[in-house]
Design an enzyme around this catalytic site. Structure first.
Site, short mmCIF file in Angstrom:
data_model
loop_
_atom_site.label_atom_id
_atom_site.label_comp_id
_atom_site.label_asym_id
_atom_site.label_seq_id
_atom_site.Cartn_x
_atom_site.Cartn_y
_atom_site.Cartn_z
N TYR A 1 -14.07 -3.95 11.55
CA TYR A 1 -13.85 -3.07 10.40
C TYR A 1 -12.35 -2.82 10.21
O TYR A 1 -11.82 -2.90 9.10
CB TYR A 1 -14.59 -1.73 10.59
CG TYR A 1 -14.16 -0.70 9.59
CD1 TYR A 1 -14.52 -0.80 8.25
CD2 TYR A 1 -13.31 0.35 9.97
CE1 TYR A 1 -14.07 0.11 7.31
CE2 TYR A 1 -12.86 1.27 9.04
CZ TYR A 1 -13.24 1.15 7.71
OH TYR A 1 -12.78 2.05 6.79
N ALA B 1 -8.71 4.93 6.57
CA ALA B 1 -9.92 5.72 6.79
C ALA B 1 -10.27 5.83 8.28
O ALA B 1 -9.93 4.95 9.06
CB ALA B 1 -11.08 5.08 6.03
N GLN C 1 -3.79 10.65 0.11
CA GLN C 1 -4.23 9.52 -0.71
C GLN C 1 -5.46 9.93 -1.50
O GLN C 1 -6.31 10.66 -1.00
CB GLN C 1 -4.56 8.33 0.20
CG GLN C 1 -5.09 7.10 -0.51
CD GLN C 1 -6.61 7.05 -0.52
OE1 GLN C 1 -7.26 7.61 0.36
NE2 GLN C 1 -7.19 6.41 -1.52
N ARG D 1 -16.10 -6.86 1.89
CA ARG D 1 -15.69 -6.99 3.31
C ARG D 1 -16.89 -7.48 4.11
O ARG D 1 -17.80 -6.72 4.44
CB ARG D 1 -15.18 -5.64 3.81
CG ARG D 1 -14.02 -5.16 2.94
CD ARG D 1 -13.75 -3.70 3.02
NE ARG D 1 -12.76 -3.31 2.01
CZ ARG D 1 -12.30 -2.08 1.86
NH1 ARG D 1 -12.72 -1.11 2.64
NH2 ARG D 1 -11.43 -1.81 0.91
N HIS E 1 -3.76 -3.38 -0.29
CA HIS E 1 -4.76 -2.67 0.52
C HIS E 1 -4.95 -3.37 1.88
O HIS E 1 -6.03 -3.38 2.44
CB HIS E 1 -6.09 -2.64 -0.24
CG HIS E 1 -6.85 -1.35 -0.17
ND1 HIS E 1 -6.95 -0.48 -1.22
CD2 HIS E 1 -7.59 -0.80 0.83
CE1 HIS E 1 -7.71 0.55 -0.87
NE2 HIS E 1 -8.11 0.39 0.37
N ASP F 1 3.62 -1.90 1.60
CA ASP F 1 2.87 -2.03 2.86
C ASP F 1 2.10 -3.34 2.87
O ASP F 1 1.94 -4.00 1.85
CB ASP F 1 1.99 -0.81 3.17
CG ASP F 1 0.71 -0.73 2.34
OD1 ASP F 1 0.34 -1.72 1.67
OD2 ASP F 1 0.07 0.34 2.37
N ILE G 1 3.29 -5.79 7.92
CA ILE G 1 4.46 -5.47 8.76
C ILE G 1 4.01 -5.38 10.22
O ILE G 1 3.12 -4.60 10.56
CB ILE G 1 5.12 -4.16 8.30
CG1 ILE G 1 5.78 -4.40 6.95
CG2 ILE G 1 6.13 -3.65 9.33
CD1 ILE G 1 6.33 -3.18 6.28
N ARG G 2 4.60 -6.21 11.06
CA ARG G 2 4.21 -6.25 12.48
C ARG G 2 5.42 -6.22 13.41
O ARG G 2 5.27 -6.28 14.62
CB ARG G 2 3.40 -7.55 12.79
CG ARG G 2 2.13 -7.71 11.95
CD ARG G 2 1.05 -6.70 12.36
NE ARG G 2 -0.17 -6.87 11.58
CZ ARG G 2 -0.48 -6.20 10.48
NH1 ARG G 2 0.36 -5.28 10.00
NH2 ARG G 2 -1.60 -6.40 9.83
C1 LIG Z 1 -9.19 0.54 8.47
C2 LIG Z 1 -8.42 0.70 7.20
C3 LIG Z 1 -8.80 1.68 6.31
C4 LIG Z 1 -8.08 1.86 5.12
N1 LIG Z 1 -8.42 2.88 4.29
C5 LIG Z 1 -7.71 3.08 3.14
C6 LIG Z 1 -8.02 4.16 2.28
O1 LIG Z 1 -8.90 4.96 2.56
N2 LIG Z 1 -7.30 4.27 1.13
C7 LIG Z 1 -6.28 3.41 0.81
O2 LIG Z 1 -5.65 3.55 -0.24
N3 LIG Z 1 -5.96 2.39 1.64
C8 LIG Z 1 -6.63 2.21 2.78
N4 LIG Z 1 -6.29 1.19 3.62
C9 LIG Z 1 -5.14 0.32 3.30
C10 LIG Z 1 -3.84 0.88 3.91
O3 LIG Z 1 -3.45 2.07 3.27
C11 LIG Z 1 -2.69 -0.11 3.78
O4 LIG Z 1 -2.54 -0.50 2.44
C12 LIG Z 1 -2.85 -1.35 4.65
O5 LIG Z 1 -3.45 -1.05 5.88
C13 LIG Z 1 -1.48 -1.99 4.90
O6 LIG Z 1 -1.61 -3.16 5.64
P1 LIG Z 1 -1.35 -3.25 7.21
O7 LIG Z 1 -2.59 -2.74 7.87
O8 LIG Z 1 -1.14 -4.70 7.42
O9 LIG Z 1 -0.16 -2.40 7.54
C14 LIG Z 1 -6.98 1.01 4.82
C15 LIG Z 1 -6.61 0.03 5.75
C16 LIG Z 1 -7.30 -0.12 6.93
C17 LIG Z 1 -6.85 -1.17 7.89
#
Ligand SMILES: Cc1cc2nc3c(=O)[nH]c(=O)nc-3n(C[C@H](O)[C@H](O)[C@H](O)COP(=O)(O)O)c2cc1C
Length: 371
Positions: free
Chosen positions: A32, A87, A138, A175, A259, A290, A293-294
């Site tokens: 997830y 989340a 958010q 997903r 996202h 975003d 980025i690692r």
């Molecule tokens: C497990 C998970 C849950 C996420 N939930 C949300 C959310 O509730 N709302 C949202 O705008 N983005 C959500 N995102 C996206 C993140 O805000 C972000 O855009 C993304 O994780 C950036 O990529 P990165 O994980 O490679 O840093 C979620 C990402 C992950 C991994």
């Protein structure tokens, strides 16, 4: 003698943190968090885009003092990096978003809480009291307008400085791991930022207070911007056209984001999208990024291409899973050390020294060359 001290016995990079954090999670929860939508093309491209850009280091510059600090939402932050909304942090660790918040506050890093967080925004902000970092909320737009406004008012009341309005989620991405694993919120967890009475455990029954608003348009963006005192950032912009519309709507800024590869699979990587957006926005609004980025050098590359600030979603989750608050701090420390090192070896003592001239891209002739 020039080597910095170890911070952990197993984790020396974010890749290590991902591996060790993931080991502590069940297969369902790990997938997830770590996977995305469909064939994971965009998820993988987000990280590969950073690898496609190389550095052009400048030498013999005095780098005895390196300052990575900047400002975000009016707060002084230790580096141009904060936590994206993600989340359900309590799936990674029982302390969830509270532990994430403490680590962020102590490191001088801003944090955005997801609408789908497993902790209430006021409790998350309280963990940071006295540290000087800032928080944001958010918002996933749902059909029931009053629910959206309730989330906004709660965030204002808690002291949030920014609202991240997610605009890339008119419908949920496909997903596949969630279908395969029958993923759902465990019975002992809740979504306390949603109005009371919504069943958080049944996502397939229609309820306008949790159904994404498919009719969400620029007119509604304007209405939302006008309805809050917080700075509004549109999260999920990938094109120059939409970046201009965001500025026209009165948004304070945008987050160039896909996202984390969880929405439209095949969408371009955020680093690739950044260039056309920076050129079109011409400094009118803040540009954040975003996705993928690692490493500290990835932050450097995004700043060099014109981003004002960066965010990470999965890194704090891997840290939480690995070792709660200490694991999140470990992730931040690694990124801070790597950014400082990249700046030193590129001859930059402050963020404003970082320019496109520090980057090289692959050309049609097969060589990496100056941008
Ligand atoms: C497990 C998970 C849950 C996420 N939930 C949300 C959310 O509730 N709302 C949202 O705008 N983005 C959500 N995102 C996206 C993140 O805000 C972000 O855009 C993304 O994780 C950036 O990529 P990165 O994980 O490679 O840093 C979620 C990402 C992950 C991994």
């Amino acid at each position: 003698m020039n080597r910095l001290a170890n911070q952990d016995e197993l984790v020396f990079s974010i890749k290590d943190l991902q591996r060790e954090g993931t080991k502590k999670l069940s297969k369902t929860v790990a997938e997830y968090y770590n996977e995305g939508s469909m064939d994971l093309l965009t998820l993988n491209d987000n990280t590969m885009a950073f690898d496609r850009v190389r550095l052009r280091p400048r030498v013999c510059v005095d780098v005895s003092e390196i300052d990575t600090s900047t400002k975000c939402f009016g707060a002084k932050v230790a580096m141009p990096l904060g936590f994206s909304p993600a989340a359900m942090h309590k799936l990674a660790h029982p302390e969830g978003e509270l532990a994430t918040s403490r680590a962020a506050a102590k490191a001088g890093c801003n944090m955005i809480l997801s609408t789908w967080a497993t902790t209430h925004i006021s409790d998350v902000v309280k963990e940071g009291e006295g540290y000087g970092n800032a928080y944001g909320m958010q918002l996933s737009m749902v059909e029931d307008w009053q629910t959206n406004i309730d989330v906004v008012r709660n965030a204002e009341k808690a002291g949030c400085k920014a609202l991240f309005l997610t605009v890339d989620c008119a419908v949920l991405g496909r997903r596949l791991n969630e279908y395969r694993n029958g993923f759902s919120l465990p019975k002992h967890l809740q979504f306390p930022n949603l109005p009371e009475g919504i069943d958080p455990h049944c996502s397939t029954v229609y309820d306008p207070r949790r159904a994404y608003d498919r009719s969400f348009t620029w007119e509604k963006v304007k209405r939302l911007v006008a309805s809050t005192t917080m700075q509004v950032y549109l999260k999920g912009i990938l094109t120059a056209e939409d970046a201009i519309l965001a500025a026209d709507c009165g948004a304070h800024g945008i987050v160039v984001s896909n996202h984390g590869g969880r929405q439209l699979d095949g969408a371009m990587s955020t680093l690739d999208a950044l260039e056309e957006i920076v050129a079109a926005v011409k400094g009118r609004i803040q540009i954040h990024l975003d996705g993928g980025i690692r490493r500290g050098s990835d932050i450097f590359k995004a700043i060099a291409l014109g981003a004002d600030h960066c965010w990470v979603g999965r890194i704090p989750i891997w840290g939480l899973a690995y070792d709660g608050e200490r694991g999140v701090t470990l992730g931040l420390n690694l990124l801070q050390e790597e950014l400082t090192l990249t700046m030193a070896l590129c001859g930059c003592s402050k963020l404003s020294d970082i320019t496109p001239g520090h980057l090289a891209r692959l050309r049609a002739n097969g060589l990496f060359a100056k941008l």
